[in-house]
Design a protein around this motif. Structure first.
Motif, mmCIF file in Angstrom:
data_model
loop_
_atom_site.group_PDB
_atom_site.id
_atom_site.type_symbol
_atom_site.label_atom_id
_atom_site.label_comp_id
_atom_site.label_asym_id
_atom_site.label_seq_id
_atom_site.Cartn_x
_atom_site.Cartn_y
_atom_site.Cartn_z
ATOM 1 N N MET A 314 0.836 -1.190 0.000
ATOM 2 C CA MET A 314 0.000 0.000 0.000
ATOM 3 C C MET A 314 0.878 1.249 0.000
ATOM 4 N N PRO A 315 0.607 2.208 -0.878
ATOM 5 C CA PRO A 315 1.431 3.427 -0.938
ATOM 6 C C PRO A 315 1.373 4.222 0.361
ATOM 7 N N ASP A 316 2.456 4.907 0.662
ATOM 8 C CA ASP A 316 2.509 5.725 1.876
ATOM 9 C C ASP A 316 1.442 6.806 1.868
ATOM 10 N N GLU A 317 1.147 7.361 0.663
ATOM 11 C CA GLU A 317 0.118 8.404 0.590
ATOM 12 C C GLU A 317 -1.236 7.897 1.068
ATOM 13 N N TRP A 318 -1.547 6.636 0.782
ATOM 14 C CA TRP A 318 -2.820 6.065 1.202
ATOM 15 C C TRP A 318 -2.843 5.837 2.714
ATOM 16 N N ILE A 319 -1.744 5.403 3.266
ATOM 17 C CA ILE A 319 -1.666 5.186 4.716
ATOM 18 C C ILE A 319 -1.810 6.509 5.450
ATOM 19 N N GLU A 320 -1.132 7.553 4.956
ATOM 20 C CA GLU A 320 -1.246 8.867 5.598
ATOM 21 C C GLU A 320 -2.663 9.419 5.457
ATOM 22 N N ALA A 321 -3.293 9.189 4.297
ATOM 23 C CA ALA A 321 -4.675 9.642 4.113
ATOM 24 C C ALA A 321 -5.615 8.911 5.062
ATOM 25 N N ALA A 322 -5.350 7.628 5.311
ATOM 26 C CA ALA A 322 -6.184 6.876 6.252
ATOM 27 C C ALA A 322 -6.053 7.420 7.669
ATOM 28 N N LYS A 323 -4.869 7.903 8.028
ATOM 29 C CA LYS A 323 -4.672 8.479 9.360
ATOM 30 C C LYS A 323 -5.469 9.770 9.536
ATOM 31 N N LEU A 324 -5.606 10.534 8.444
ATOM 32 C CA LEU A 324 -6.320 11.816 8.511
ATOM 33 C C LEU A 324 -7.785 11.690 8.118
ATOM 34 N N SER A 325 -8.239 10.492 7.846
ATOM 35 C CA SER A 325 -9.571 10.279 7.289
ATOM 36 C C SER A 325 -10.688 10.752 8.217
ATOM 37 N N PRO A 326 -11.586 11.626 7.730
ATOM 38 C CA PRO A 326 -12.746 11.999 8.544
ATOM 39 C C PRO A 326 -13.718 10.833 8.715
ATOM 40 N N ILE A 327 -13.663 9.864 7.815
ATOM 41 C CA ILE A 327 -14.553 8.708 7.897
ATOM 42 C C ILE A 327 -14.231 7.882 9.127
ATOM 43 N N ARG A 328 -12.964 7.610 9.344
ATOM 44 C CA ARG A 328 -12.575 6.833 10.520
ATOM 45 C C ARG A 328 -12.946 7.568 11.805
ATOM 46 N N LYS A 329 -12.769 8.880 11.800
ATOM 47 C CA LYS A 329 -13.109 9.648 13.003
ATOM 48 C C LYS A 329 -14.595 9.540 13.316
ATOM 49 N N LEU A 330 -15.447 9.686 12.306
ATOM 50 C CA LEU A 330 -16.891 9.681 12.538
ATOM 51 C C LEU A 330 -17.418 8.289 12.862
ATOM 52 N N ILE A 331 -16.810 7.257 12.256
ATOM 53 C CA ILE A 331 -17.301 5.893 12.451
ATOM 54 C C ILE A 331 -16.693 5.239 13.688
ATOM 55 N N SER A 332 -15.374 5.296 13.810
ATOM 56 C CA SER A 332 -14.688 4.494 14.827
ATOM 57 C C SER A 332 -14.223 5.287 16.041
ATOM 58 N N GLU A 333 -13.860 6.554 15.870
ATOM 59 C CA GLU A 333 -13.360 7.329 17.005
ATOM 60 C C GLU A 333 -14.506 7.993 17.759
ATOM 61 N N TYR A 334 -15.308 8.786 17.072
ATOM 62 C CA TYR A 334 -16.437 9.437 17.728
ATOM 63 C C TYR A 334 -17.657 8.523 17.798
ATOM 64 N N ARG A 335 -17.733 7.556 16.897
ATOM 65 C CA ARG A 335 -18.802 6.550 16.873
ATOM 66 C C ARG A 335 -20.190 7.185 16.770
ATOM 67 N N ILE A 336 -20.305 8.144 15.859
ATOM 68 C CA ILE A 336 -21.599 8.806 15.665
ATOM 69 C C ILE A 336 -22.183 8.542 14.281
ATOM 70 N N ALA A 337 -21.441 7.866 13.413
ATOM 71 C CA ALA A 337 -21.944 7.524 12.081
ATOM 72 C C ALA A 337 -22.461 6.086 12.092
ATOM 73 N N LEU A 338 -23.563 5.859 11.384
ATOM 74 C CA LEU A 338 -24.220 4.554 11.376
ATOM 75 C C LEU A 338 -24.483 4.113 9.947
ATOM 76 N N PRO A 339 -24.471 2.792 9.677
ATOM 77 C CA PRO A 339 -24.714 2.287 8.317
ATOM 78 C C PRO A 339 -26.205 2.205 8.024
ATOM 79 N N LEU A 340 -26.562 2.282 6.755
ATOM 80 C CA LEU A 340 -27.961 2.165 6.335
ATOM 81 C C LEU A 340 -28.333 0.690 6.199
ATOM 82 N N HIS A 341 -29.290 0.264 7.002
ATOM 83 C CA HIS A 341 -29.794 -1.115 6.990
ATOM 84 C C HIS A 341 -28.669 -2.149 7.084
ATOM 85 N N PRO A 342 -27.991 -2.197 8.213
ATOM 86 C CA PRO A 342 -26.932 -3.213 8.366
ATOM 87 C C PRO A 342 -27.471 -4.638 8.315
#
Length: 499
Positions: A314-342
């Motif tokens: 995996m390219p370093d740019e992708w790993i760094e982007a994953a660290k800054l990802s707002p998606i991870r923050k909303l889903i896994s860190e703050y845990r306020i995002a939810l999936p549609l019909h899991p």
């Protein structure tokens, strides 16, 4: 452990005003051609409502998504391979044009070419865009937008709720729900395709259709529980949201996110363990699917994960982007995002922050202080009807999970209001939601005032992969922009201009 990267989206429903700008720009970019008149890769639904196509959430009717068989094994609801092949020429589980809507056009030239001296004013009457015959317009992709939830009694999610809830749903609220293809980790459409035309890209997880391989069997349409795969009636082949992959490869957001008036969409990279997907989709209790999917995601800041990602190429740019990802923050860190019909068990990758505004309105209507956390918390607990409905949409009926998210959002507003007005820090409030002051302020910034590059963290395609990506696009003609029957517009993705 096999580490994969997935481009994912989160939408903050509190910000959606139902303007449909995202739908129109997507339509103009991708489906403004013959054969796709009824197709909306992006549409905005009014909830409660029956959606587009009609009743798409009723899987007893459409047989979409996955279920567990008697032995606890994951299987398509539409049946095994033998069952699907037995009806490959006559699939009964397909929406008709009436379930979508018959697209209309208007003879506007009549208004300017009508002869002078007519006793009656010329009128442009609707004609079918499919047959050219006069027609009456009775439904559309956003028909419920003007009904204010009045067709909600037929909402499949509402039908699963208690009788009291169904009788009193008009006392709750309506909100807007933008929808695109979920680009699932466990896509049912890919598994159901007899010709192997549907595929999930290994480098970014985007689900696409190979137009050369597609034979128009339409099993993908039936298998998709979100009904986000369409058939181009001019070519007879399947088409779907591409997550604007040419823009993604250039490090730009999708066209729907770029033009969103409410700035409610977030795009980013998440890392996940591909080996854990099957087990996560196979947990027996549907209400455990939310935590099971969250457990599939990996922490890119973990040295072991980072090392394994590099070892996997995996390219370093992708790993760094994953660290800054707002998606991870909303889903896994703050845990306020939810999936549609899991409960469909596809592990969708378009998640939602549920709307809080109706809860605050209800607190004021009940004579409570909508700025007081205790009053808002009590309102969330007492306001069982909307919480139950949101739970049917986002947590397979788990009201506690939805209430927990709404409490975090309410606490964030109360905390930031006090912090701004008099500088006080409500530590008891932070303790009750299990977050630090730094986390709450960071969550507030991301949800309320995040800048462009904070909402969209997308790495450009790695230089060494550029040739492979070009070759892949050439090998999958349906994904190219200049193929016969394709969008064919001049620079539709505005790749030459970054805001």
């Amino acid at each position: 452990m096999r580490i994969r990267a997935q481009v994912a989206m989160v939408m903050n429903l509190d910000k959606c005003i139902g303007c449909h700008t995202c739908s129109v720009t997507c339509k103009q970019t991708w489906t403004n051609r013959e054969g796709t008149e009824y197709v909306w890769f992006n549409n905005v639904e009014t909830k409660p409502g029956i959606g587009y196509p009609k009743h798409y959430e009723d899987q007893d009717r459409w047989k979409g998504g996955w279920i567990l068989d008697r032995k606890g094994r994951l299987t398509l609801r539409s049946g095994g391979r033998a069952k699907r092949l037995s009806r490959i020429f006559a699939n009964p589980d397909l929406p008709s044009i009436d379930d979508y809507y018959e697209p209309a056009t208007f003879d506007k030239d009549l208004l300017v070419s009508a002869p002078a001296g007519l006793t009656d004013t010329p009128v442009k009457r609707p004609r079918s865009a499919l047959t050219g015959e006069p027609m009456a317009i009775t439904w559309g992709a956003n028909w419920e937008d003007s009904l204010g939830g009045q067709s909600g009694q037929d909402d499949p999610s509402l039908a699963r709720m208690a009788t009291k809830v169904k009788l009193e749903f008009e006392k709750t609220f309506m909100f807007h729900l933008p929808r695109i293809c979920e680009h699932c980790l466990n896509p049912a459409c890919v598994s159901a395709c007899p010709s192997g035309a549907m595929y999930k890209r290994a480098e970014d997880g985007i689900v696409l259709v190979d137009q050369d391989r597609c034979r128009g069997w339409r099993m993908c349409v039936s298998a998709c529980p979100y009904k986000k795969v369409y058939v181009n009636h001019a070519t007879g082949k399947a088409e779907k949201c591409t997550l604007c992959f040419p823009r993604i490869e250039a490090g730009l957001p999708t066209i729907c996110a770029e033009t969103c008036v409410g700035r409610l969409r977030y795009l980013g990279i998440v890392l996940y363990d591909e080996d854990a997907v099957l087990a996560a989709a196979s947990v027996p209790d549907p209400q455990d699917l939310l935590d099971a999917q969250r457990a599939v995601f990996l922490d890119p800041r973990d040295p072991g994960v980072e090392r394994a990602a590099r070892d996997a190429g995996m390219p370093d740019e992708w790993i760094e982007a994953a660290k800054l990802s707002p998606i991870r923050k909303l889903i896994s860190e703050y845990r306020i995002a939810l999936p549609l019909h899991p409960e469909y068990r596809t592990l969708p990758m378009v998640w939602y922050v549920p709307p809080l505004s109706p809860v605050l309105d209800a607190a004021g209507a009940a004579g409570r202080d909508d700025a007081d956390a205790d009053d808002v918390f009590h309102t969330i607990r007492d306001l069982r009807i909307p919480v139950e409905y949101l739970a049917e949409l986002f947590t397979a009926g788990d009201t506690e999970a939805v209430a927990g998210v709404l409490m975090k959002l309410a606490a964030m507003r109360s905390y930031m209001r006090s912090r701004t007005l008099d500088g006080t820090v409500a530590q008891d409030l932070l303790d009750r939601i299990g977050m630090t002051a730094e986390q709450v302020e960071a969550m507030y910034r991301l949800l309320a005032v995040a800048k462009y590059d904070e909402r969209y963290v997308i790495p450009a395609a790695h230089a060494k992969d550029a040739a492979a990506l070009d070759a892949q696009a050439a090998g999958h003609d349906g994904c190219a922009l200049d193929c016969e029957g394709g969008p064919g517009m001049s620079d539709p993705f505005h790749l030459s201009a970054r805001p």
